[in-house]
Design an enzyme around this catalytic site. Sequence first.
Site, PDB file in Angstrom:
ATOM      1  N   GLN A  42      34.406  33.259  47.047  1.00  0.00           N
ATOM      2  CA  GLN A  42      35.084  32.887  48.281  1.00  0.00           C
ATOM      3  C   GLN A  42      34.148  32.637  49.458  1.00  0.00           C
ATOM      4  O   GLN A  42      34.541  31.962  50.413  1.00  0.00           O
ATOM      5  CB  GLN A  42      36.105  33.968  48.648  1.00  0.00           C
ATOM      6  CG  GLN A  42      37.202  34.105  47.597  1.00  0.00           C
ATOM      7  CD  GLN A  42      38.214  35.179  47.944  1.00  0.00           C
ATOM      8  OE1 GLN A  42      38.034  36.334  47.591  1.00  0.00           O
ATOM      9  NE2 GLN A  42      39.269  34.821  48.644  1.00  0.00           N
ATOM     10  N   HIS A  62      36.709  21.854  39.717  1.00  0.00           N
ATOM     11  CA  HIS A  62      36.076  20.555  39.485  1.00  0.00           C
ATOM     12  C   HIS A  62      36.970  19.675  38.620  1.00  0.00           C
ATOM     13  O   HIS A  62      37.054  18.461  38.835  1.00  0.00           O
ATOM     14  CB  HIS A  62      34.680  20.726  38.855  1.00  0.00           C
ATOM     15  CG  HIS A  62      33.693  21.339  39.811  1.00  0.00           C
ATOM     16  ND1 HIS A  62      32.556  22.001  39.401  1.00  0.00           N
ATOM     17  CD2 HIS A  62      33.697  21.407  41.168  1.00  0.00           C
ATOM     18  CE1 HIS A  62      31.894  22.441  40.478  1.00  0.00           C
ATOM     19  NE2 HIS A  62      32.572  22.090  41.543  1.00  0.00           N
ATOM     20  N   ASP A  75      32.312  25.264  46.205  1.00  0.00           N
ATOM     21  CA  ASP A  75      30.982  24.644  46.094  1.00  0.00           C
ATOM     22  C   ASP A  75      30.064  25.059  47.249  1.00  0.00           C
ATOM     23  O   ASP A  75      28.886  25.333  47.047  1.00  0.00           O
ATOM     24  CB  ASP A  75      31.087  23.110  46.077  1.00  0.00           C
ATOM     25  CG  ASP A  75      31.660  22.580  44.761  1.00  0.00           C
ATOM     26  OD1 ASP A  75      32.050  23.405  43.909  1.00  0.00           O
ATOM     27  OD2 ASP A  75      31.730  21.339  44.602  1.00  0.00           O
ATOM     28  N   ARG A 100      31.763  45.587  51.507  1.00  0.00           N
ATOM     29  CA  ARG A 100      32.204  45.433  50.128  1.00  0.00           C
ATOM     30  C   ARG A 100      32.088  43.958  49.756  1.00  0.00           C
ATOM     31  O   ARG A 100      32.791  43.119  50.321  1.00  0.00           O
ATOM     32  CB  ARG A 100      33.650  45.912  49.982  1.00  0.00           C
ATOM     33  CG  ARG A 100      34.236  45.694  48.594  1.00  0.00           C
ATOM     34  CD  ARG A 100      35.661  46.259  48.517  1.00  0.00           C
ATOM     35  NE  ARG A 100      36.244  46.084  47.204  1.00  0.00           N
ATOM     36  CZ  ARG A 100      37.087  45.102  46.871  1.00  0.00           C
ATOM     37  NH1 ARG A 100      37.448  44.197  47.768  1.00  0.00           N
ATOM     38  NH2 ARG A 100      37.566  45.017  45.656  1.00  0.00           N
ATOM     39  N   HIS A 145      34.731  39.981  40.613  1.00  0.00           N
ATOM     40  CA  HIS A 145      35.835  39.500  41.456  1.00  0.00           C
ATOM     41  C   HIS A 145      36.196  38.097  40.963  1.00  0.00           C
ATOM     42  O   HIS A 145      36.164  37.131  41.713  1.00  0.00           O
ATOM     43  CB  HIS A 145      35.427  39.528  42.933  1.00  0.00           C
ATOM     44  CG  HIS A 145      36.570  39.526  43.910  1.00  0.00           C
ATOM     45  ND1 HIS A 145      36.724  40.493  44.891  1.00  0.00           N
ATOM     46  CD2 HIS A 145      37.626  38.685  44.065  1.00  0.00           C
ATOM     47  CE1 HIS A 145      37.814  40.226  45.611  1.00  0.00           C
ATOM     48  NE2 HIS A 145      38.366  39.131  45.134  1.00  0.00           N
ATOM     49  N   ASN A 189      37.845  43.873  40.488  1.00  0.00           N
ATOM     50  CA  ASN A 189      38.775  43.716  41.592  1.00  0.00           C
ATOM     51  C   ASN A 189      40.099  43.171  41.076  1.00  0.00           C
ATOM     52  O   ASN A 189      40.140  42.117  40.429  1.00  0.00           O
ATOM     53  CB  ASN A 189      38.233  42.734  42.638  1.00  0.00           C
ATOM     54  CG  ASN A 189      39.240  42.523  43.770  1.00  0.00           C
ATOM     55  OD1 ASN A 189      39.518  43.443  44.532  1.00  0.00           O
ATOM     56  ND2 ASN A 189      39.821  41.331  43.843  1.00  0.00           N
ATOM     57  N   GLU A 190      41.165  43.884  41.343  1.00  0.00           N
ATOM     58  CA  GLU A 190      42.526  43.408  41.103  1.00  0.00           C
ATOM     59  C   GLU A 190      42.765  42.810  39.720  1.00  0.00           C
ATOM     60  O   GLU A 190      43.049  41.607  39.603  1.00  0.00           O
ATOM     61  CB  GLU A 190      42.916  42.366  42.158  1.00  0.00           C
ATOM     62  CG  GLU A 190      42.964  42.910  43.556  1.00  0.00           C
ATOM     63  CD  GLU A 190      43.688  41.979  44.531  1.00  0.00           C
ATOM     64  OE1 GLU A 190      44.026  40.844  44.154  1.00  0.00           O
ATOM     65  OE2 GLU A 190      43.920  42.407  45.673  1.00  0.00           O
ATOM     66  N   ASN A 333      43.900  47.936  47.062  1.00  0.00           N
ATOM     67  CA  ASN A 333      44.120  46.754  47.900  1.00  0.00           C
ATOM     68  C   ASN A 333      45.617  46.637  48.172  1.00  0.00           C
ATOM     69  O   ASN A 333      46.415  46.618  47.227  1.00  0.00           O
ATOM     70  CB  ASN A 333      43.687  45.471  47.181  1.00  0.00           C
ATOM     71  CG  ASN A 333      42.189  45.430  46.892  1.00  0.00           C
ATOM     72  OD1 ASN A 333      41.455  46.350  47.229  1.00  0.00           O
ATOM     73  ND2 ASN A 333      41.751  44.350  46.271  1.00  0.00           N
ATOM     74  N   TYR A 335      48.604  44.510  50.612  1.00  0.00           N
ATOM     75  CA  TYR A 335      48.957  43.480  51.582  1.00  0.00           C
ATOM     76  C   TYR A 335      50.430  43.488  51.970  1.00  0.00           C
ATOM     77  O   TYR A 335      50.772  43.259  53.114  1.00  0.00           O
ATOM     78  CB  TYR A 335      48.600  42.081  51.046  1.00  0.00           C
ATOM     79  CG  TYR A 335      47.111  41.855  50.988  1.00  0.00           C
ATOM     80  CD1 TYR A 335      46.428  41.336  52.081  1.00  0.00           C
ATOM     81  CD2 TYR A 335      46.377  42.184  49.853  1.00  0.00           C
ATOM     82  CE1 TYR A 335      45.057  41.152  52.053  1.00  0.00           C
ATOM     83  CE2 TYR A 335      45.005  42.009  49.808  1.00  0.00           C
ATOM     84  CZ  TYR A 335      44.350  41.485  50.904  1.00  0.00           C
ATOM     85  OH  TYR A 335      42.989  41.314  50.872  1.00  0.00           O
ATOM     86  N   GLU A 401      40.876  46.814  50.343  1.00  0.00           N
ATOM     87  CA  GLU A 401      41.297  45.585  51.034  1.00  0.00           C
ATOM     88  C   GLU A 401      42.610  45.837  51.741  1.00  0.00           C
ATOM     89  O   GLU A 401      43.499  46.510  51.217  1.00  0.00           O
ATOM     90  CB  GLU A 401      41.535  44.414  50.064  1.00  0.00           C
ATOM     91  CG  GLU A 401      40.293  43.758  49.531  1.00  0.00           C
ATOM     92  CD  GLU A 401      40.604  42.572  48.607  1.00  0.00           C
ATOM     93  OE1 GLU A 401      41.651  41.920  48.773  1.00  0.00           O
ATOM     94  OE2 GLU A 401      39.786  42.325  47.698  1.00  0.00           O
TER      95      GLU A 401
HETATM   96  C1  GBE Z   1      43.358  39.716  47.254  1.00  0.00           C
HETATM   97  O1  GBE Z   1      44.422  39.221  46.498  1.00  0.00           O
HETATM   98  C2  GBE Z   1      42.051  39.275  46.660  1.00  0.00           C
HETATM   99  O2  GBE Z   1      41.262  40.365  46.211  1.00  0.00           O
HETATM  100  C3  GBE Z   1      41.226  38.444  47.577  1.00  0.00           C
HETATM  101  O3  GBE Z   1      40.282  37.733  46.844  1.00  0.00           O
HETATM  102  C4  GBE Z   1      42.129  37.548  48.384  1.00  0.00           C
HETATM  103  O4  GBE Z   1      41.406  36.642  49.177  1.00  0.00           O
HETATM  104  C5  GBE Z   1      42.968  38.433  49.274  1.00  0.00           C
HETATM  105  O5  GBE Z   1      43.597  39.448  48.558  1.00  0.00           O
HETATM  106  C6  GBE Z   1      44.017  37.695  50.084  1.00  0.00           C
HETATM  107  O6  GBE Z   1      44.939  37.078  49.256  1.00  0.00           O
HETATM  108  O7  GBE Z   1      53.449  32.239  45.564  1.00  0.00           O
HETATM  109  O8  GBE Z   1      52.557  32.829  43.367  1.00  0.00           O
HETATM  110  O9  GBE Z   1      51.325  31.329  44.826  1.00  0.00           O
HETATM  111  C7  GBE Z   1      50.936  34.799  44.628  1.00  0.00           C
HETATM  112  C8  GBE Z   1      45.696  39.616  46.945  1.00  0.00           C
HETATM  113  C9  GBE Z   1      49.454  34.835  44.712  1.00  0.00           C
HETATM  114  C10 GBE Z   1      46.728  39.489  45.856  1.00  0.00           C
HETATM  115  C11 GBE Z   1      48.508  36.291  46.312  1.00  0.00           C
HETATM  116  C12 GBE Z   1      48.043  36.584  43.991  1.00  0.00           C
HETATM  117  C13 GBE Z   1      48.033  37.669  46.595  1.00  0.00           C
HETATM  118  C14 GBE Z   1      47.575  37.986  44.264  1.00  0.00           C
HETATM  119  C15 GBE Z   1      51.481  33.805  45.556  1.00  0.00           C
HETATM  120  N1  GBE Z   1      49.038  36.201  44.973  1.00  0.00           N
HETATM  121  N2  GBE Z   1      47.069  38.108  45.627  1.00  0.00           N
HETATM  122  S1  GBE Z   1      52.238  32.470  44.761  1.00  0.00           S
END
Ligand code: GBE
Length: 499
Positions: A42, A62, A75, A100, A145, A189-190, A333, A335, A401
């Site tokens: 990222q 790609h 990229d 981290r 990750h 991670n996750e 993590n 959110y 996170e």
């Molecule tokens: C984490 O993921 C990641 O560790 C980090 O890399 C990322 O940048 C950050 O949080 C913020 O997102 O409608 O199906 O497209 C589901 C968080 C996609 C968990 C988003 C996948 C959240 C798991 C949305 N989810 N992500 S949809």
Amino acid sequence: MPSSRLRLLLLVAVVRGAMRPGAVNNRFPDDFLFGAASASYQVEGGWDADGKGEGIWDRMFHEHPEFSRDGQNGDVADDSYHLYKEDVKLLKELGVNHYRFSISWPRIMPTGEANNINQPGIDYYNNLINELLDNGIQPMVTMYHWDLPQWLQDLGGWTNPIIVDYFEDYARVLYETYGDRVKWWSTFNEPKSFIMGYSRDDGLIAPSIKKPGVGDYLATHHLLIAHARAYHLYDEQYRAKQQGKVSIALNTDWHEPLTNSTEDIAAADRAMQFDFGLFAHPIFSTEGDYPPLLRERIDNNSKAEGRTRSRLPVFSKEMVEYIRGTYDFLGLNYYSTTLVTSGLTGDNPSRERDSGIIESVDPSWPTSPSSTWLKVVPWGLRKLITWIHQNYNAPTIVITENGYSDHGTLEDTERISYYKSHMTEVLKAMNEDGAHVIGYTAWSILDNLEWNSGYTERFGVCYVNISDPARPRTPKASFYYLKNVFQTHEIQDTTDGSR
Ligand code: GBE
């Protein structure tokens, strides 16, 4: 003046260790660890610089530029491969204890094989680690990750059991090379997020393998063994000398029952077990192994589909013991939160369908302006922490996170409110529920490539101008807000990030 009954209750709570004496919900303990996070794909860019190998996200974007909402990919990203000293300068200014970040496996091993080391890649992380330490910042390193070497994916990636050997070799190189200075390791991670790369029917997550209900469980099985291998390797060969900690960073939404009906309560519990227990139960529970509820449901569904064996692979007794307890802390993590009721949805078969739950959100919850999924539900974080505390042996938790996305405004008042309210809930979980949280890590230090959302969704406390090849970084109001909290250990009441 509290009533004598209340005073008695408080005293009991203090004595039982369920509360920190004198603790208030706007002040963190003096030894609490604050940090900020990022991930290699990222932020780094330099996707083929100096001998780096191709990763699965390189290959996917790609081949399928349309998988990115704005055509951006990794990229160049934030070009942290070249600008890491600027990142460290910002981290120092922010006043973090730890940074981290993740290591790109194909950058240091272009094919993923340990006999094929890319020295400039090794040097890059040595430089980053040394720059951090010179500035008084602890490196907290994620081994994986999501950017698997494509060479290993061509062999099946996480669905091939042999990946476990390759991962152990990779972990050995990391401990050998960086372990003298890195004291905080996460293997993965996750897992919940990246196993979708083996299941999603839209293929949006690398490596875009569409085998729901099969590929995702296979990947889970092998990553859990790989995690345990890396943990035991550290225990047996490095811990005595290097004295660090090894764990895994798990994510989940908090799942709240839609109503207080018995059925919805059971559905919410199932959702937690399928999203979190799948990974946490084998490692953090007393019994180990997959949650019995998953074993039963997936075995039954597999049988009904006429299969001779379960889509959820089986661990031997020895393997259950080998994986159980392989943690020094739990990385979490968080959110967002969803509401859950029971019902069948998703592909047949799929993990979603196996779980038998249907999710929704409360329309009154505030929403990130740039996200399809990020609803602002601070109390979900407290409930999640406390649920983990009660169900998995009260582990030491580091929030690895937590953060909020928007379109990139510098006056990011909503991000400040998000951090403020979520940190407050962390304190409630510690002070009122007795959870052992020792650290909090903001996602993210920089606006960065938000996977399929590209730069349309920005999580940084620093803005990154991606139209400018120099990728200039500008601190947002939330940067100054966090700086204040990190310095004083006190949650400030303002939302303007007083500068
Ligand atoms: C984490 O993921 C990641 O560790 C980090 O890399 C990322 O940048 C950050 O949080 C913020 O997102 O409608 O199906 O497209 C589901 C968080 C996609 C968990 C988003 C996948 C959240 C798991 C949305 N989810 N992500 S949809």
